[in-house]
Design an enzyme around this catalytic site. Structure first.
Site, PDB file in Angstrom:
ATOM      1  N   LYS A  57       0.913  -1.002   0.609  1.00  0.00           N
ATOM      2  CA  LYS A  57      -0.176  -0.264   0.334  1.00  0.00           C
ATOM      3  C   LYS A  57       0.953   1.545   0.043  1.00  0.00           C
ATOM      4  O   LYS A  57       0.237   1.726  -0.716  1.00  0.00           O
ATOM      5  CB  LYS A  57      -0.595   0.050   1.253  1.00  0.00           C
ATOM      6  CG  LYS A  57      -1.639   1.546   1.878  1.00  0.00           C
ATOM      7  CD  LYS A  57      -2.647   1.049   2.768  1.00  0.00           C
ATOM      8  CE  LYS A  57      -1.615   1.500   4.009  1.00  0.00           C
ATOM      9  NZ  LYS A  57      -1.219   2.826   4.131  1.00  0.00           N
ATOM     10  N   ASN A  58       1.709   1.415   0.715  1.00  0.00           N
ATOM     11  CA  ASN A  58       2.519   2.530   0.867  1.00  0.00           C
ATOM     12  C   ASN A  58       3.479   2.903   0.242  1.00  0.00           C
ATOM     13  O   ASN A  58       3.846   4.236  -0.258  1.00  0.00           O
ATOM     14  CB  ASN A  58       3.153   2.721   2.397  1.00  0.00           C
ATOM     15  CG  ASN A  58       2.519   2.476   4.057  1.00  0.00           C
ATOM     16  OD1 ASN A  58       0.871   2.818   3.717  1.00  0.00           O
ATOM     17  ND2 ASN A  58       2.751   2.736   4.479  1.00  0.00           N
TER      18      ASN A  58
ATOM     19  N   ARG B 137      -3.922  10.762   4.875  1.00  0.00           N
ATOM     20  CA  ARG B 137      -2.981  11.378   4.323  1.00  0.00           C
ATOM     21  C   ARG B 137      -1.659  11.405   3.482  1.00  0.00           C
ATOM     22  O   ARG B 137      -1.074  12.142   3.229  1.00  0.00           O
ATOM     23  CB  ARG B 137      -1.675  11.031   5.922  1.00  0.00           C
ATOM     24  CG  ARG B 137      -2.439  11.451   7.355  1.00  0.00           C
ATOM     25  CD  ARG B 137      -1.990  11.701   8.587  1.00  0.00           C
ATOM     26  NE  ARG B 137      -0.474  12.149   8.306  1.00  0.00           N
ATOM     27  CZ  ARG B 137      -0.216  13.821   8.930  1.00  0.00           C
ATOM     28  NH1 ARG B 137      -1.252  14.024   9.124  1.00  0.00           N
ATOM     29  NH2 ARG B 137       1.060  14.234   8.161  1.00  0.00           N
TER      30      ARG B 137
ATOM     31  N   CYS C  95      -4.078  13.091  13.096  1.00  0.00           N
ATOM     32  CA  CYS C  95      -5.231  11.618  13.234  1.00  0.00           C
ATOM     33  C   CYS C  95      -4.431  11.314  14.533  1.00  0.00           C
ATOM     34  O   CYS C  95      -4.262  11.263  15.251  1.00  0.00           O
ATOM     35  CB  CYS C  95      -4.843  10.764  12.374  1.00  0.00           C
ATOM     36  SG  CYS C  95      -2.812  10.015  12.244  1.00  0.00           S
TER      37      CYS C  95
ATOM     38  N   ARG D  24       1.274  14.546  13.444  1.00  0.00           N
ATOM     39  CA  ARG D  24       1.710  14.148  12.416  1.00  0.00           C
ATOM     40  C   ARG D  24       2.075  15.832  11.460  1.00  0.00           C
ATOM     41  O   ARG D  24       0.967  15.896  10.517  1.00  0.00           O
ATOM     42  CB  ARG D  24       0.835  13.457  11.329  1.00  0.00           C
ATOM     43  CG  ARG D  24       1.149  12.010  12.102  1.00  0.00           C
ATOM     44  CD  ARG D  24       0.069  10.933  11.602  1.00  0.00           C
ATOM     45  NE  ARG D  24       0.681  10.552   9.906  1.00  0.00           N
ATOM     46  CZ  ARG D  24       0.386   9.922   9.844  1.00  0.00           C
ATOM     47  NH1 ARG D  24      -0.521   8.321  10.172  1.00  0.00           N
ATOM     48  NH2 ARG D  24       1.560   9.020   8.856  1.00  0.00           N
ATOM     49  N   PRO D  25       2.910  16.706  11.375  1.00  0.00           N
ATOM     50  CA  PRO D  25       2.896  17.451  11.153  1.00  0.00           C
ATOM     51  C   PRO D  25       3.400  17.516   9.804  1.00  0.00           C
ATOM     52  O   PRO D  25       3.095  16.530   9.354  1.00  0.00           O
ATOM     53  CB  PRO D  25       4.154  18.385  12.050  1.00  0.00           C
ATOM     54  CG  PRO D  25       4.837  17.383  12.002  1.00  0.00           C
ATOM     55  CD  PRO D  25       3.760  16.559  12.809  1.00  0.00           C
TER      56      PRO D  25
ATOM     57  N   ASP E 188       5.541  20.015   8.416  1.00  0.00           N
ATOM     58  CA  ASP E 188       6.524  21.222   7.776  1.00  0.00           C
ATOM     59  C   ASP E 188       7.959  20.365   6.893  1.00  0.00           C
ATOM     60  O   ASP E 188       8.154  21.476   6.790  1.00  0.00           O
ATOM     61  CB  ASP E 188       7.604  21.496   9.457  1.00  0.00           C
ATOM     62  CG  ASP E 188       7.846  20.626  10.310  1.00  0.00           C
ATOM     63  OD1 ASP E 188       7.277  19.277  10.048  1.00  0.00           O
ATOM     64  OD2 ASP E 188       9.153  20.542  11.147  1.00  0.00           O
TER      65      ASP E 188
ATOM     66  N   ASP F 114       4.980   0.749  12.234  1.00  0.00           N
ATOM     67  CA  ASP F 114       3.671   0.081  11.947  1.00  0.00           C
ATOM     68  C   ASP F 114       3.689  -1.723  12.446  1.00  0.00           C
ATOM     69  O   ASP F 114       2.316  -2.436  11.502  1.00  0.00           O
ATOM     70  CB  ASP F 114       3.816   0.094  10.280  1.00  0.00           C
ATOM     71  CG  ASP F 114       3.195   0.895   9.450  1.00  0.00           C
ATOM     72  OD1 ASP F 114       2.555   2.657  10.547  1.00  0.00           O
ATOM     73  OD2 ASP F 114       2.971   1.777   8.313  1.00  0.00           O
TER      74      ASP F 114
ATOM     75  N   ILE G 237       8.639   6.617  16.706  1.00  0.00           N
ATOM     76  CA  ILE G 237       8.406   7.757  15.672  1.00  0.00           C
ATOM     77  C   ILE G 237       7.133   8.640  16.173  1.00  0.00           C
ATOM     78  O   ILE G 237       6.539   9.405  15.260  1.00  0.00           O
ATOM     79  CB  ILE G 237       8.240   6.509  14.458  1.00  0.00           C
ATOM     80  CG1 ILE G 237       9.303   5.558  13.909  1.00  0.00           C
ATOM     81  CG2 ILE G 237       7.780   7.977  13.222  1.00  0.00           C
ATOM     82  CD1 ILE G 237      10.478   6.495  13.637  1.00  0.00           C
TER      83      ILE G 237
ATOM     84  N   ARG H 232      -8.739  -0.117   5.544  1.00  0.00           N
ATOM     85  CA  ARG H 232      -7.818   0.880   4.471  1.00  0.00           C
ATOM     86  C   ARG H 232      -6.862   0.120   4.016  1.00  0.00           C
ATOM     87  O   ARG H 232      -6.685   0.912   3.026  1.00  0.00           O
ATOM     88  CB  ARG H 232      -7.816   2.125   5.771  1.00  0.00           C
ATOM     89  CG  ARG H 232      -9.072   3.406   5.576  1.00  0.00           C
ATOM     90  CD  ARG H 232      -8.124   4.475   5.954  1.00  0.00           C
ATOM     91  NE  ARG H 232      -7.204   4.505   6.241  1.00  0.00           N
ATOM     92  CZ  ARG H 232      -5.948   4.726   6.494  1.00  0.00           C
ATOM     93  NH1 ARG H 232      -5.936   5.500   7.549  1.00  0.00           N
ATOM     94  NH2 ARG H 232      -4.822   5.436   6.235  1.00  0.00           N
TER      95      ARG H 232
HETATM   96  C1  UD1 Z   1       4.842   7.214   6.459  1.00  0.00           C
HETATM   97  C2  UD1 Z   1       3.669   5.900   5.789  1.00  0.00           C
HETATM   98  C3  UD1 Z   1       3.194   5.533   7.658  1.00  0.00           C
HETATM   99  C4  UD1 Z   1       3.946   5.129   8.655  1.00  0.00           C
HETATM  100  C5  UD1 Z   1       5.420   6.444   8.533  1.00  0.00           C
HETATM  101  C6  UD1 Z   1       6.559   6.226   9.656  1.00  0.00           C
HETATM  102  C7  UD1 Z   1       2.556   5.945   4.033  1.00  0.00           C
HETATM  103  C8  UD1 Z   1       1.036   6.598   3.372  1.00  0.00           C
HETATM  104  N1  UD1 Z   1       2.535   6.194   5.238  1.00  0.00           N
HETATM  105  O1  UD1 Z   1       4.180   8.031   6.845  1.00  0.00           O
HETATM  106  O2  UD1 Z   1       2.446   3.982   7.372  1.00  0.00           O
HETATM  107  O3  UD1 Z   1       3.762   5.193   9.785  1.00  0.00           O
HETATM  108  O4  UD1 Z   1       5.624   6.602   7.110  1.00  0.00           O
HETATM  109  O5  UD1 Z   1       7.349   4.988   8.939  1.00  0.00           O
HETATM  110  O6  UD1 Z   1       3.306   5.886   3.356  1.00  0.00           O
HETATM  111  N2  UD1 Z   1       6.795  14.047  10.750  1.00  0.00           N
HETATM  112  C9  UD1 Z   1       7.599  15.792  11.202  1.00  0.00           C
HETATM  113  N3  UD1 Z   1       7.236  16.885   9.884  1.00  0.00           N
HETATM  114  C10 UD1 Z   1       7.036  16.466   8.587  1.00  0.00           C
HETATM  115  C11 UD1 Z   1       6.936  14.921   8.545  1.00  0.00           C
HETATM  116  C12 UD1 Z   1       6.877  14.712   9.305  1.00  0.00           C
HETATM  117  O7  UD1 Z   1       8.319  16.218  11.941  1.00  0.00           O
HETATM  118  O8  UD1 Z   1       6.913  17.509   7.708  1.00  0.00           O
HETATM  119  C13 UD1 Z   1       7.554  13.312  11.840  1.00  0.00           C
HETATM  120  C14 UD1 Z   1       6.427  12.481  12.064  1.00  0.00           C
HETATM  121  O9  UD1 Z   1       5.672  12.895  13.034  1.00  0.00           O
HETATM  122  C15 UD1 Z   1       7.314  11.089  12.695  1.00  0.00           C
HETATM  123  C16 UD1 Z   1       8.266  11.047  11.941  1.00  0.00           C
HETATM  124  O10 UD1 Z   1       8.106  12.219  10.337  1.00  0.00           O
HETATM  125  O11 UD1 Z   1       7.419  11.875  14.075  1.00  0.00           O
HETATM  126  C17 UD1 Z   1       8.284  10.830  10.421  1.00  0.00           C
HETATM  127  O12 UD1 Z   1       6.780  10.262   9.980  1.00  0.00           O
HETATM  128  P1  UD1 Z   1       6.504   9.906   8.159  1.00  0.00           P
HETATM  129  O13 UD1 Z   1       8.070   9.264   7.516  1.00  0.00           O
HETATM  130  O14 UD1 Z   1       7.041  11.621   7.632  1.00  0.00           O
HETATM  131  O15 UD1 Z   1       5.384   9.517   7.803  1.00  0.00           O
HETATM  132  P2  UD1 Z   1       4.692   9.555   6.726  1.00  0.00           P
HETATM  133  O16 UD1 Z   1       5.790   9.548   5.857  1.00  0.00           O
HETATM  134  O17 UD1 Z   1       3.037  10.762   6.933  1.00  0.00           O
END
Ligand code: UD1
Length: 419
Positions: free
Chosen positions: A21-22, A91, A115, A120-121, A123, A306, A328, A398
């Protein structure tokens, strides 16, 4: 709405793992970078894919999906607006932002919001795209962006919790059509990011180092359509490993990439399983006694967040004290209360969960709160006495393709009923 009714089960046999999926979701977004047709095979037939199809259609793609293969074609009615009603349900749709900015020069993509697993920012996504030259403002819950031309840049993409999978994906996709060279430092190394890099390369992008923390991208003027086969879903495979462990049942898990599951295999061996790897199959045979372990979730190649909930369910039945540290998403513990309602003895303190193994779990009515937490409740139900009912299984729909059929094929007593 559906619920699952589950009884204590012993499993045996072979489970075939679906496409990831991811991996599929950002690759679907990447098709916005071309005006040509893309064909993506080994796609799982799950709700998140259906949601992404709707988003691509809103953005002006024609999408044909037969439940296995996606054909994504351009149309003449292009839009750059990804609306809240779709983005809030998933997301990953936020990764349309980079391709829209790079290809259509503007974008209006709803901010996904928080969520149940935490704040889940986004930035890092915005920082990376701004550094490439996009002008981005946040207005009324939308991220509104424009860019005449994007320019390659050296971008540091590390955040408070390390690398970000989808921020790396967004920047990588946008940089593929930027002028000059982009270097992403502290890129996410997840297999899903590596696969996206391979897909972009098939489209004609010049990318080096995907799957490592340093990715180099030499921008090109145009990307072509291509064909691509999605890699196996390592989280689905890990969930079946957890199902094997909690039911103390041997399983063959086939059509996987075992190299993507090293941390999970290591932990499973420590808990107490014999594991043999043959080509694309993992043969797992739980031992008669288990040991408590410490699990720390980390970016790849660390133990995946996950799979944290599913392994917490496993450890809740392992004599002794296990410690789970969630690095995470420190708030990703919604499943603790539900597992405790089934008789588990788990205490949460900040990003830690202390799991004191109990002799038995007992069936109860439990509520799925998110995708992976629901998987944890399902596998807990397979090891619990009496009947377990898991409500709100739309969460599990999902992200898991035919989970109850796959479990039933290996002997699980799990039934879908109307809630
Ligand atoms: C992806 C996966 C999700 C998995 C996650 C971590 C998909 C569709 N989803 O989500 O299933 O749980 O990776 O392996 O692939 N963060 C920031 N700023 C940002 C973005 C992220 O601080 O702009 C933080 C997040 O809050 C979190 C960490 O970085 O603490 C990792 O998140 P991230 O790898 O971005 O998760 P996703 O890509 O959203």
């Amino acid at each position: 709405m559906d619920k699952f009714v589950i009884y204590k089960s012993t499993l045996s046999g072979v489970v075939k793992i679906s496409g990831s999926k991811n991996t599929t979701l950002p690759i679907m977004a990447a098709t916005l970078l071309t005006d040509q047709e893309c064909k993506i095979s080994n796609v799982p037939d799950i709700m998140d894919i259906r949601t992404m199809i709707k988003i691509l259609e809103v953005l002006g793609k024609q999408v044909i999906f037969d439940g296995k293969t996606l054909i994504i074609k351009p149309t003449k009615r292009e839009s750059v607006v990804a609306p809240y009603r779709l983005v809030r349900t998933m997301r990953a749709s936020f990764c349309c932002l980079g391709p829209l900015i790079a290809k259509r020069k503007k974008a209006k993509v709803s901010l996904p919001g928080g969520c149940v697993i935490g704040v889940r920012p986004v930035d890092l996504h915005i920082k990376g795209l701004r550094e490439l030259g996009a002008e981005i403002i946040i207005e009324k819950g939308y991220c509104i962006a424009k860019a005449k031309n994007l320019h390659g840049k050296h971008i540091y993409l590390g955040g408070a919790f390390g690398s970000s999978v989808l921020a790396t994906a967004n920047v990588m996709m946008a940089a593929s059509l930027a002028q000059g060279q982009t270097i992403i430092e502290y890129a996410a190394c997840e297999p899903e990011v590596e696969a996206l890099g391979k897909f972009l390369k098939k489209m004609g992008a010049q990318i080096y180092g995907e799957g490592t923390p340093l990715i180099k991208i030499d921008g090109v003027k145009k990307l072509e359509g291509c064909e691509f086969d999605i890699i196996p879903d390592r989280i689905e495979a890990g969930t079946f490993i957890a199902a094997s462990l909690i039911t103390r049942s041997p399983l063959e898990i086939k059509e996987v990439q075992p190299l993507h599951l090293t941390s999970v295999i290591e932990i499973s061996k420590k808990i107490g399983a014999d594991i043999v790897i043959k080509d694309k199959s993992i043969f797992i045979k739980p031992k008669s006694s288990f040991k408590p372990v410490n699990i720390v979730t980390l970016p790849y190649p660390g133990f995946p967040t996950d799979l944290q909930a599913q392994f917490m369910a496993v450890l809740s039945l392992v004599k002794g004290v296990s410690l789970i540290t969630e690095k995470i998403y420190p708030d990703r513990f919604m499943h603790v209360a539900e597992l405790n309602r089934m008789g588990a003895n788990i205490q949460r303190s900040g990003p830690y969960a202390i799991v004191e193994g109990v002799d038995k779990l007992y069936g109860a009515e439990v509520m799925a709160s998110d995708l992976r937490a629901s998987a944890a409740l399902v596998i807990a139900g397979l090891a619990a006495e009496n009947k377990t009912e898991v409500f709100r299984v739309y969460h599990i729909d999902r992200g898991y393709e035919c989970i109850e059929e796959k479990l039933r094929q290996v002997g699980a007593k799990i039934y879908r009923e109307k809630q």
